[in-house]
Design an enzyme around this catalytic site. Structure first.
Site, mmCIF file in Angstrom:
data_model
loop_
_atom_site.group_PDB
_atom_site.id
_atom_site.type_symbol
_atom_site.label_atom_id
_atom_site.label_comp_id
_atom_site.label_asym_id
_atom_site.label_seq_id
_atom_site.Cartn_x
_atom_site.Cartn_y
_atom_site.Cartn_z
ATOM 1 N N ARG A 110 27.027 25.517 86.568
ATOM 2 C CA ARG A 110 26.955 24.878 88.084
ATOM 3 C C ARG A 110 26.640 23.305 87.977
ATOM 4 O O ARG A 110 26.906 22.815 89.083
ATOM 5 C CB ARG A 110 25.586 25.678 88.581
ATOM 6 C CG ARG A 110 26.327 27.017 89.170
ATOM 7 C CD ARG A 110 25.123 27.785 89.987
ATOM 8 N NE ARG A 110 25.948 28.989 90.535
ATOM 9 C CZ ARG A 110 25.406 30.084 90.856
ATOM 10 N NH1 ARG A 110 23.908 30.199 90.926
ATOM 11 N NH2 ARG A 110 25.893 31.304 91.550
ATOM 12 N N ARG A 139 18.227 46.425 93.123
ATOM 13 C CA ARG A 139 16.917 46.955 92.906
ATOM 14 C C ARG A 139 16.553 48.503 93.807
ATOM 15 O O ARG A 139 16.333 49.460 93.228
ATOM 16 C CB ARG A 139 15.633 46.078 92.610
ATOM 17 C CG ARG A 139 15.910 45.098 91.931
ATOM 18 C CD ARG A 139 14.943 43.889 92.082
ATOM 19 N NE ARG A 139 14.699 43.001 90.853
ATOM 20 C CZ ARG A 139 15.641 42.159 90.537
ATOM 21 N NH1 ARG A 139 16.548 41.745 91.263
ATOM 22 N NH2 ARG A 139 15.557 41.217 89.586
ATOM 23 N N ASP A 164 18.833 29.593 92.345
ATOM 24 C CA ASP A 164 20.203 29.923 92.787
ATOM 25 C C ASP A 164 20.585 28.990 93.925
ATOM 26 O O ASP A 164 21.729 28.891 94.434
ATOM 27 C CB ASP A 164 20.238 31.453 93.391
ATOM 28 C CG ASP A 164 20.163 32.375 92.321
ATOM 29 O OD1 ASP A 164 20.559 31.853 91.248
ATOM 30 O OD2 ASP A 164 19.747 33.500 92.690
ATOM 31 N N ARG A 222 28.477 30.203 95.102
ATOM 32 C CA ARG A 222 27.584 29.324 95.591
ATOM 33 C C ARG A 222 28.037 28.036 95.625
ATOM 34 O O ARG A 222 27.894 26.982 96.408
ATOM 35 C CB ARG A 222 26.084 29.697 94.813
ATOM 36 C CG ARG A 222 25.685 30.978 94.759
ATOM 37 C CD ARG A 222 24.191 30.927 94.738
ATOM 38 N NE ARG A 222 23.751 32.260 94.463
ATOM 39 C CZ ARG A 222 23.262 33.293 95.324
ATOM 40 N NH1 ARG A 222 23.749 32.749 96.775
ATOM 41 N NH2 ARG A 222 23.004 34.255 95.095
HETATM 42 C C1 S3P Z 1 18.256 37.380 89.714
HETATM 43 C C2 S3P Z 1 17.774 36.735 88.953
HETATM 44 C C3 S3P Z 1 18.177 35.138 88.486
HETATM 45 C C4 S3P Z 1 19.207 34.879 89.789
HETATM 46 C C5 S3P Z 1 20.227 35.852 90.295
HETATM 47 C C6 S3P Z 1 19.671 37.246 90.413
HETATM 48 C C7 S3P Z 1 17.594 38.721 89.883
HETATM 49 O O1 S3P Z 1 18.749 34.976 87.320
HETATM 50 O O2 S3P Z 1 19.829 33.516 89.234
HETATM 51 O O3 S3P Z 1 20.845 35.356 91.014
HETATM 52 O O4 S3P Z 1 17.965 39.340 90.612
HETATM 53 O O5 S3P Z 1 16.729 39.205 88.999
HETATM 54 P P1 S3P Z 1 17.818 34.766 86.007
HETATM 55 O O6 S3P Z 1 16.828 35.815 86.048
HETATM 56 O O7 S3P Z 1 18.715 34.976 84.912
HETATM 57 O O8 S3P Z 1 17.457 33.471 86.231
#
Ligand code: S3P
Length: 745
Positions: A657, A337, A626, A698
């Site tokens: 997973r 971001r 995660d 992971r």
């Molecule tokens: C993330 C949101 C999660 C996460 C991913 C990173 C993010 O995914 O599993 O590793 O940075 O917005 P989801 O929004 O699909 O759950």
């Protein structure tokens, strides 16, 4: 060296032109013994004598007609003369050599070789297999020839529809016997690629040295010329006749490459003249990133296999404990971001603690490709020269996002409102992940967005659409979908409202606020209005709690452990792993709690404590989404049963997973039963064995932690992707007390 069971590939090899290229193939086949006899043809008698004295040919003549009558179906002629001399050699071959004999060549331009063949033979003869070994050096002549020249180098063959299959196979096998990797390519493509990657750099190197040599001060210039000059101009020592021929033979493609380069150089000149730092930094940072990437590829194998073929296996010795203080790399979500918002902001955003993992680097590269000047990363520091919400430029081609789902989903939203078209692609794992979850609501916002069949990448976005705000309730708890829509909302008319069925990570909302863009939060709904601006900000990325989680579990399961994790992001939407471990009886203490750049941060001390199985509370699932792979390892070490439900999202991560962990745990003798939306794990002994991470970072790291309680060695396949989120994992794990070796397989 020849092995007794290996038969001759060919009877006689005739090499016409005993320079570096021809001499090296002769030497290679002499050395490996895979042909009956090696015969050299050179224009000068002394070259023939030299070749014999060097032992790279059995016989040598100054004319092909001396041996032509001996040659038949089992023989091969390799034409290794300067490109424009190939036609003359063809004429001689036509006059005296049987059409049974296989012909190949080593010229750097293939279009002109085929044209010469048509001119001489009236058509491309079936016996001709045009080829080009991508090897050589600035040295030339028979004395530079080396049997090893082609080892681990590529040879490109450009057969035509007329080329006979048996001839083609023979040439391929001969090149392979000297260690080359053989590929095939259409003629035109070959000539364009080589114009850009080889012919252009030679033209520039010759021209630079010639420019300096003509300068009145040249003596001084050459006396003081240091490494830069030497490195850049080495190839200007190459054979002038050969390069004269290449430039003429590949005229059109070389001109195209030269024009492109001249344009870029003119831009650079202007930037220097007008003191345009931004353009200068842009050219230099983009070039450095591209060159560094290339260096990494080369380090693996010169001109050969790409990084993607790289395979790593982890070997872990059982037992041990973890202790000390460690800081794991920066948060992946925040790093993505920071690049995205920094790029769209007005002004320069300085980032510290940036995650230099492949996923975040994919995002960084994507913005470079869209014209954003980004300095670094260097030791976690990155400077993003924002271009404003409407300053992105169309990328030169599809944006390749590797393994990173976050990059693809967030970019889909961010790019839906741009003026240009763009295509998003990814690796094998990403290419199977659902993108319709963003494509569908973005479509409702009037975006023109297409996915591949079944809703998977590539994602094609058509630009120039006016987006409209929407009020969207997500069917799944996904921060990526929420973020994608909010980023699209920056470009939409009116307000965009996203409601989540359960709280998900809110880094996008926090960072937008940090960049001065108002986001409202009402209950489960986040809302923003389009048309504002982002103002550059300083960002300190906390250590990634998802990476820290591996060590929280490590310290919790290994008796005697006492480990402190420093500067960990403890955003309330991310701390499911802490809450779940505490429910299981783990001993975690947070200290030094503070807020850094809008994100809460703390040091976390973890000491060994016996764990109990639990039913994971459903409200914790999105907050620990995660961290489940390593939490399953905690469950395997806990007393009793751990039950997880409501986690079907785990099936569409970098791997399935639930299945991947269940399979691996079962290999290690743990009772683990997958369910459609979760898993049931009975704690007990962990054994030993070989598990497959399926290329999921992971999963690979989770099984590494399991070794602390294993009965024997654990081997984990497919671990290269650990670098997507946790570069340096193996070193940090070893430093903490885990016995991990990495093997390049
Ligand atoms: C993330 C949101 C999660 C996460 C991913 C990173 C993010 O995914 O599993 O590793 O940075 O917005 P989801 O929004 O699909 O759950």
């Amino acid at each position: 060296m020849r092995f007794p069971h290996e038969e001759n590939l060919i009877n006689k090899l005739v090499v016409i032109g005993l320079g570096l290229i021809g001499g090296s193939l002769a030497a290679g086949l002499k050395a490996n013994g895979r042909c009956g006899e090696v015969i050299g043809i050179a224009r000068r008698q002394d070259t023939c004598e030299q070749a014999k004295a060097l032992g790279i040919v059995d016989r040598a003549y100054t004319s092909l007609s001396e041996v032509a009558a001996e040659l038949g179906e089992r023989d091969l002629i390799f034409i290794a003369v300067p490109t424009l001399a190939v036609a003359r050699v063809f004429a001689e071959i036509k006059a005296v050599v049987s059409p049974q004999v296989t012909l190949t060549d080593g010229a750097s331009v293939k279009g002109s070789v085929l044209a010469a063949a048509v001119e001489v033979f009236g058509e491309v003869p079936a016996q001709l297999v045009p080829g080009h070994p991508i090897a050589g050096s600035e040295k030339s002549g028979v004395t530079a020839a080396r049997a090893e020249l082609y080892r681990d180098h590529r040879v490109i063959l450009t057969p035509t529809p007329e080329t006979g299959q048996a001839h083609r196979d023979k040439v391929r096998r001969v090149w392979q016997s000297v260690g080359a990797e053989v590929l095939e390519m259409p003629v035109a493509e070959h000539d364009e690629v080589l114009a850009a990657t080889s012919h252009l750099p030679h033209a520039i190197a010759y021209s630079l040295v010639d420019t300096l040599a003509n300068d009145a001060e040249n003596e001084n210039i050459f006396r003081y010329a240091a490494g830069g000059f030497r490195d850049f101009t080495r190839i200007a020592s190459s054979d002038p006749v050969m390069w004269h021929d290449i430039m003429r033979a590949n005229r059109d493609s070389v001109l195209k490459a030269l024009d492109l380069f001249s344009q870029n150089l003119a831009g650079l000149r202007q930037a220097i003249e007008t003191e345009d730092s931004e353009t200068l930094l842009g050219v230099f940072t983009r070039a450095k990133a591209a060159r560094d990437h290339f260096t990494k590829m080369l380090a693996k194998q010169a001109y050969s296999n790409s990084m993607q073929d790289r395979e790593l296996r982890f070997h872990l010795q059982p037992g041990g404990k973890v202790s000390g203080s460690i800081r794991v790399p920066g948060d992946k979500s925040v790093s993505h971001r920071a690049i995205m918002l920094g790029s769209l902001a007005e002004g320069v955003t300085e980032i510290e603690g940036f995650l230099e993992g492949e996923d975040a680097l994919a995002t960084l590269q994507a913005f470079r490709d869209m014209g954003v000047v980004i300095e670094g990363p260097s030791q976690g520091r990155v400077k993003v020269h924002g271009v404003g919400l409407h300053g992105l430029r169309p990328p030169p081609g599809p944006l390749y996002l590797g393994n990173s789902g976050t990059s693809m989903r967030l970019l889909a939203g961010l790019l839906a409102g741009q003026a240009f078209d763009v295509v998003l692609t990814g690796d094998e794992s990403l290419s199977q992940r659902p993108m319709n979850r963003v494509a569908k609501p973005l479509g409702l916002m009037n975006a023109a967005i297409e996915t591949g069949a079944g809703g998977v990448p590539p994602v094609k976005i058509t630009g120039g659409r006016q987006l409209q705000g929407i009020d969207y309730t997500m069917p799944m708890a996904s921060a990526q979908v929420k973020s994608s829509l909010l980023l699209a909302g920056l470009y939409a008319e009116g307000s965009t409202r996203v409601t989540e069925p359960a709280p998900t990570r809110d880094h996008t909302e926090r960072m937008l606020a940090g960049f001065g863009y108002p986001v409202e939060r009402r209950g489960a709904t986040a809302e923003l209005s389009g048309g504002g601006t982002l103002t550059a900000a300083a960002i300190d990325v906390p250590a990634d709690i998802s990476s820290a989680a591996f060590f929280m579990v490590a310290a919790s399961i290994a008796p005697g452990s006492d480990l402190t994790l420093l500067h960990v992001g403890v955003n309330p939407t991310r701390i499911g792993v802490i809450n779940i471990l505490r429910l299981m009886g783990a001993d975690l203490t947070l200290s030094n709690e503070r807020v850094v750049g809008g994100e809460p941060v703390a040091d976390i001390r973890v000491r060994y404590a016996p764990l109990q199985g639990i039913h994971v509370p459903p409200d914790q699932v999105p907050l620990a989404i995660d961290e489940f792979p390593v939490l399953f390892v905690a469950a395997a070490c806990a007393q009793g049963e751990t039950v997880l439900t409501g986690a079907q999202e785990l099936r569409v991560k970098e791997s399935d997973r639930i299945q991947a962990m269940a399979d691996g745990l079962q290999v290690l003798g743990v009772r683990a039963a997958p369910t459609p939306d979760g898993i049931v794990i009975r704690g007990g002994e962990i054994g030993s064995g070989r598990v497959d991470s399926l290329g999921d970072h992971r999963i690979a790291m989770a099984f590494s932690i399991a070794a602390l309680r294993a009965g024997g060695e654990i081997q984990i396949d497919n671990c290269a992707n650990v670098a997507t989120s946790f570069p340096g994992f193996a070193e940090i794990a070893r430093g903490a007390g885990i016995s991990l070796e990495v093997y390049d397989t």
